[in-house]
Design an enzyme around this catalytic site. Structure first.
Site, short mmCIF file in Angstrom:
data_model
loop_
_atom_site.label_atom_id
_atom_site.label_comp_id
_atom_site.label_asym_id
_atom_site.label_seq_id
_atom_site.Cartn_x
_atom_site.Cartn_y
_atom_site.Cartn_z
N GLU A 122 21.91 42.47 7.43
CA GLU A 122 21.15 42.96 6.26
C GLU A 122 22.08 43.68 5.29
O GLU A 122 22.01 43.48 4.07
CB GLU A 122 20.03 43.89 6.76
CG GLU A 122 19.27 44.61 5.68
CD GLU A 122 19.11 46.09 5.97
OE1 GLU A 122 19.67 46.92 5.23
OE2 GLU A 122 18.43 46.43 6.97
N HIS A 156 -12.23 58.69 15.51
CA HIS A 156 -13.38 59.19 14.76
C HIS A 156 -13.34 60.69 14.64
O HIS A 156 -12.88 61.39 15.54
CB HIS A 156 -14.68 58.76 15.45
CG HIS A 156 -15.79 58.56 14.46
ND1 HIS A 156 -16.55 59.62 14.00
CD2 HIS A 156 -16.26 57.46 13.84
CE1 HIS A 156 -17.43 59.16 13.14
NE2 HIS A 156 -17.29 57.85 13.02
N GLU A 157 -13.83 61.21 13.49
CA GLU A 157 -13.75 62.66 13.27
C GLU A 157 -15.10 63.34 13.33
O GLU A 157 -15.20 64.56 13.20
CB GLU A 157 -13.11 62.93 11.91
CG GLU A 157 -11.67 62.46 11.84
CD GLU A 157 -11.02 62.73 10.49
OE1 GLU A 157 -11.76 63.03 9.53
OE2 GLU A 157 -9.79 62.63 10.41
N GLY A 158 -16.18 62.57 13.47
CA GLY A 158 -17.54 63.13 13.38
C GLY A 158 -17.94 63.92 14.62
O GLY A 158 -17.16 64.05 15.58
N LEU A 161 -5.83 64.02 14.78
CA LEU A 161 -5.69 62.99 15.81
C LEU A 161 -5.57 61.64 15.12
O LEU A 161 -6.29 61.35 14.17
CB LEU A 161 -6.91 62.99 16.73
CG LEU A 161 -6.93 61.99 17.89
CD1 LEU A 161 -7.72 62.58 19.07
CD2 LEU A 161 -7.54 60.65 17.51
N GLY A 166 -4.85 54.28 17.32
CA GLY A 166 -4.90 52.92 16.82
C GLY A 166 -3.87 52.02 17.47
O GLY A 166 -3.02 52.47 18.23
#
Ligand code: ZN
Length: 442
Positions: free
Chosen positions: A107, A336-338, A355, A358
């Site tokens: 490269e 999820h944050e709920g 957090l 994934g």
């Protein structure tokens, strides 16, 4: 089943943030090919019906060349800067076992002079004279080159750029200096937590798996050791380039003020000539983390004042399921944050503030799933409790099984995301070209 290490978003492609959105948004999706008339024998297929955000006023065209190269053209009559990126689906995982860093060195050397423009700094000088810039990166399975330039000079820049893939010189005289450039990059990485932890992760899997390689390379791997072993590094470079730099592994993305037809004729003329060596896309069907590499816990003293817990799971390669995207489904729930979420529970204990969960790319053949949290001072005293909560949540998901309404929610969120997203900024181009290779059905 966990590994506990650090990792930087710098090395991740598919991480979802807690909100369940892609970090690298898809600005386009190829849905089908339409039989547009395209008489040039260098072009095999034209894709015109590309779904995009209603906010995105640019127009797009996908091309598949007869030599296998795939291109995405973007016409934007209002852009001040034009830009291009070319991705070669070869990276440091394909380095020869005895020469760490060869793909990365390739490269560096590719930029320095071509048969048509032998002057070493021709490309960078042209770009800097016309408000442009360039860069490149090498990852495990990609090497990516990109530039931007004042919109009137796309043709000139693209001509200089294309020569790297047609007739590079790999001039002997530049070799020593570029080895030093790679070496100082490595020295810089040594003081960077993300790089240190990235290499630690590589070192904790199967040592015979290509994933364990040292992809950056340094003076020891690119100069001292080869010369001791009687290896001519320039010859190896030429061999690497002539083996792997094949049009069928290349994805190109070009954005300019010109019309799609003008852009088409520009790229066909330049890139239709790149040689197709029909190189198979490298695959790594075995996961670098087998049973004996799991259940490991690594404590790391960071350079910076940071407190993180990184939990990594080996998972199979999910890329072929990109349409249903099961990794996204899991990331959506775990990140999820709920109320009732893993994060809200850990936050209520005062152990973490954020957090991220994934899927994360490994290479073709294997992937990872990660759950990363920052730790409060109190959290640092409760690492095992935090991991216990993570596994409890995973067990709950397992017991309840896949829920269609969650899938529908993810789908709707992504749809809304695409609609409001607008047009991508120019720097997205180099990622798009990499994505493009894997997304466009052959
Ligand atoms: Zn470099």
């Amino acid at each position: 089943m966990f590994k506990c290490i650090n990792r930087s978003a710098q090395f991740t492609t598919y991480i979802q943030s807690a909100g369940g959105r892609f970090c690298f948004n898809q600005d386009f999706r190829l849905v089908s090919s339409s039989p547009l008339r395209m008489t040039d024998p260098a072009v095999n297929r034209v894709v015109s019906d590309i779904i995009r955000s209603p906010e995105d006023k640019r127009v797009y065209r996908g091309l598949e060349f007869t030599n296998g190269l795939k291109a995405m053209l973007i016409s934007d009559p209002t852009t001040d800067k034009s830009s291009a990126a070319l991705d070669v689906q070869i990276g440091s995982l394909s380095d020869p076992a005895n020469i760490s860093g060869l793909a990365h060195f390739c490269e560096h050397m590719l930029f320095l002079g071509t048969k048509k423009y032998p002057k070493e700094n021709e490309y960078s000088q042209f770009l800097s004279e016309h408000a442009g810039s360039s860069n490149a990166f090498t990852s495990g399975e990609h090497t990516n080159y990109y530039f931007d330039v004042s919109h009137e000079h796309l043709q000139g820049a693209l001509d200089r750029f294309a020569q790297f893939f047609l007739c590079p010189l790999f001039d002997e005289s530049c070799k020593d200096r570029e080895v030093n450039a790679v070496d100082s990059e490595h020295e810089k990485n040594l003081m960077n937590d993300a790089w240190r932890l990235f290499q630690l992760e590589k070192a904790t899997g199967n040592p015979n798996h290509p994933f364990s390689k040292f992809g950056t390379g340094n003076k020891l791997t690119l100069e001292t050791r080869p010369s001791k072993d009687g290896i001519d590094i320039r010859q190896e470079l030429l061999k690497f380039h002539s083996t792997y730099y094949s049009s069928n592994l290349m994805g190109l993305c070009v954005l300019g003020r010109e019309s799609l037809d003008e852009l088409t004729s520009m790229v066909v003329k330049l890139f239709g000539e790149v040689e197709n060596k029909n190189v198979p896309v490298p695959e790594f069907p075995e996961h670098p983390f087998q049973e004996e590499h799991l259940r490991q816990f690594y404590k790391v003293v960071p350079i910076k004042d940071i407190r993180n817990l990184y939990v990594t799971f080996p998972i199979p390669d999910l890329q072929k399921y990109y349409k249903s995207n099961p990794g996204h489904y899991l990331g959506h729930l775990i990140g999820h944050e709920g109320p009732g979420s893993l994060l809200s529970e850990l936050k209520s204990k005062g152990w973490v503030n954020t957090l991220v969960g994934g899927q994360k790319e490994g290479a073709r053949g294997f992937m990872f799933f990660i759950i990363n949290v920052d730790l409060t001072e109190e959290g640092l005293l409760h690492v095992e409790d935090i991991i216990f909560h993570m596994f409890q949540y995973i067990q709950k998901l397992r017991t309840e099984g896949p829920q269609e309404w969650v899938f529908e929610e993810c789908k709707d969120l992504n749809k809304v995301g695409l609609q409001v997203q607008g047009q991508g900024a120019t720097p997205w181009l180099h990622f798009q070209s990499g994505w493009f290779i894997t997304l466009l059905p052959s």
